[in-house]
Design a protein around this motif. Structure first.
Motif, PDB file in Angstrom:
ATOM      1  N   ALA A  14       8.188  36.676  -6.815  1.00 54.67           N
ATOM      2  CA  ALA A  14       9.100  35.668  -6.280  1.00 54.67           C
ATOM      3  C   ALA A  14      10.100  35.179  -7.321  1.00 54.67           C
ATOM      4  O   ALA A  14      11.202  34.750  -6.961  1.00 54.67           O
ATOM      5  CB  ALA A  14       8.303  34.481  -5.727  1.00 54.67           C
ATOM      6  N   ARG A  15       9.737  35.252  -8.594  1.00 57.83           N
ATOM      7  CA  ARG A  15      10.657  34.737  -9.613  1.00 57.83           C
ATOM      8  C   ARG A  15      11.991  35.490  -9.614  1.00 57.83           C
ATOM      9  O   ARG A  15      13.048  34.865  -9.474  1.00 57.83           O
ATOM     10  CB  ARG A  15      10.021  34.784 -10.999  1.00 57.83           C
ATOM     11  N   PRO A  16      12.010  36.836  -9.746  1.00 60.63           N
ATOM     12  CA  PRO A  16      13.314  37.518  -9.733  1.00 60.63           C
ATOM     13  C   PRO A  16      13.950  37.600  -8.347  1.00 60.63           C
ATOM     14  O   PRO A  16      15.179  37.587  -8.221  1.00 60.63           O
ATOM     15  CB  PRO A  16      12.977  38.919 -10.280  1.00 60.63           C
ATOM     16  N   LEU A  17      13.117  37.707  -7.300  1.00 59.65           N
ATOM     17  CA  LEU A  17      13.663  37.929  -5.968  1.00 59.65           C
ATOM     18  C   LEU A  17      14.098  36.647  -5.265  1.00 59.65           C
ATOM     19  O   LEU A  17      15.004  36.678  -4.425  1.00 59.65           O
ATOM     20  CB  LEU A  17      12.635  38.653  -5.094  1.00 59.65           C
ATOM     21  N   VAL A  18      13.459  35.530  -5.582  1.00 58.95           N
ATOM     22  CA  VAL A  18      13.749  34.275  -4.890  1.00 58.95           C
ATOM     23  C   VAL A  18      14.328  33.224  -5.833  1.00 58.95           C
ATOM     24  O   VAL A  18      15.458  32.748  -5.646  1.00 58.95           O
ATOM     25  CB  VAL A  18      12.480  33.722  -4.199  1.00 58.95           C
ATOM     26  N   VAL A  19      13.560  32.868  -6.865  1.00 54.64           N
ATOM     27  CA  VAL A  19      13.959  31.771  -7.746  1.00 54.64           C
ATOM     28  C   VAL A  19      15.233  32.106  -8.512  1.00 54.64           C
ATOM     29  O   VAL A  19      16.195  31.327  -8.524  1.00 54.64           O
ATOM     30  CB  VAL A  19      12.814  31.419  -8.722  1.00 54.64           C
ATOM     31  N   ASP A  20      15.260  33.285  -9.171  1.00 55.15           N
ATOM     32  CA  ASP A  20      16.429  33.642  -9.973  1.00 55.15           C
ATOM     33  C   ASP A  20      17.673  33.838  -9.106  1.00 55.15           C
ATOM     34  O   ASP A  20      18.788  33.518  -9.520  1.00 55.15           O
ATOM     35  CB  ASP A  20      16.153  34.914 -10.780  1.00 55.15           C
TER      36      ASP A  20
END
Length: 301
Positions: free
Chosen positions: A246-252
């Motif tokens: 989720a960090r690269p795909l959503v948050v970032d």
């Protein structure tokens, strides 16, 4: 207890109730992902607050007559204001910005990417100001109460209010994530209890025979407890993987521009790893306690 028998019973129980096991794994994963999201929201709020508090300043904007006639803060009342500010407990530094400095800062920093506004500001007389760096941002009321009505002071501004609003936004996200996590945890609890009951019911005959030949209650119930733990462990691993994905795909993607411009501190892999070290044990312990309580309550023989 023989390890081969124990693990054989655990595998067999998971295989017999495969749909229930999958449902429990997915429910646990969603619940722990929500919990992890809430913990990350808390971490973002804490990092954001600290990030801005370290850069927080109090500004005393001077009146028009002082701004226009005192370009180096050498006359009264500006000189007295600067001297008193430097002598105030908790003040780390005081910097004077005259009208030209204020225009230059607005053109080169504040409206650097907005040339139209920068051009407009260049033709607008901005007030001079005293920029105060505090040792502790909580000391702002001391500055405000002591200087807001002093001669030569037009307005006192503190950026801590903006920081508090940003932090409250993340607090709201955290509360929403925790609320969803609680609902998912209730669903996971019910699934674990049902899974343990079904597993115990389907193997009631062999368990009864084992008890007749002298097996202890703990010996016969441990496989059921481990089934719940294994399913919860799988759900915990899925939740951890989900947070990393989720960090690269959503948050970032959602906050990447804000991270790049340093409006917010970036969420790192270490932040997610720290969160994972919390949610994984929580999932396993939660499943173990639920399974144990279910066995004690429903399986009495």
């Amino acid at each position: 207890m023989r390890a081969s028998f124990l693990f054989g019973e655990v595998f067999e129980g998971l295989r017999r109730n495969v749909t229930m096991t999958i449902a429990m794994i997915l429910t646990t994963a969603v619940s722990l992902t929500m919990l992890g999201g809430g913990l990350l929201a808390v971490r973002i709020a804490d990092k954001t607050e600290q990030y801005f508090l370290d850069r927080l300043e109090v500004r005393l904007y001077l009146t028009e007559d002082v701004s226009a006639t005192d370009p180096d803060c050498s006359l009264e009342p500006c000189a007295s204001l600067m001297g008193d500010l430097k002598a105030t407990e908790g003040v780390e530094s005081v910097q004077f910005l005259n009208r030209d400095d204020a225009i230059r800062e607005a053109k080169e920093k504040t409206f650097k990417d907005q040339p139209e506004l920068a051009e407009f500001v260049a033709d607008t007389p901005l007030p001079a100001s005293l920029r105060v760096k505090m040792v502790d941002a909580e000391l702002y009321p001391t500055i405000y109460e002591s200087f807001y009505d002093r001669p030569g002071v037009g307005m006192v501004r503190n950026d801590k209010d903006i920081v508090d609003r940003l932090v409250s936004l993340f607090d709201g996200l955290r509360n929403a994530a925790f609320g969803l996590a609680i609902l998912q945890a209730v669903a996971a609890l019910l699934l674990i209890a049902n899974m343990v009951q079904i597993a115990a019911f389907t193997r009631r005959t062999e368990v009864g025979i084992m008890r007749l030949v002298g097996a202890t209650r703990w010996y016969t119930q441990l496989p059921f407890l481990l089934e719940a733990v294994v399913a919860a462990l799988a759900g915990s691993l899925l939740a951890v993987v989900g947070l990393f994905i989720a960090r690269p795909l959503v948050v970032d993607r959602a906050l990447g521009d804000l991270f790049a411009s340093k409006v917010f501190p970036r969420i790192t892999g270490d932040d997610i790893a720290t969160t994972a070290l919390i949610i994984a044990p929580v999932g396993v312990v939660f499943a173990a306690l639920t399974a144990y309580a279910t066995l004690r309550y429903y399986v009495r023989e």
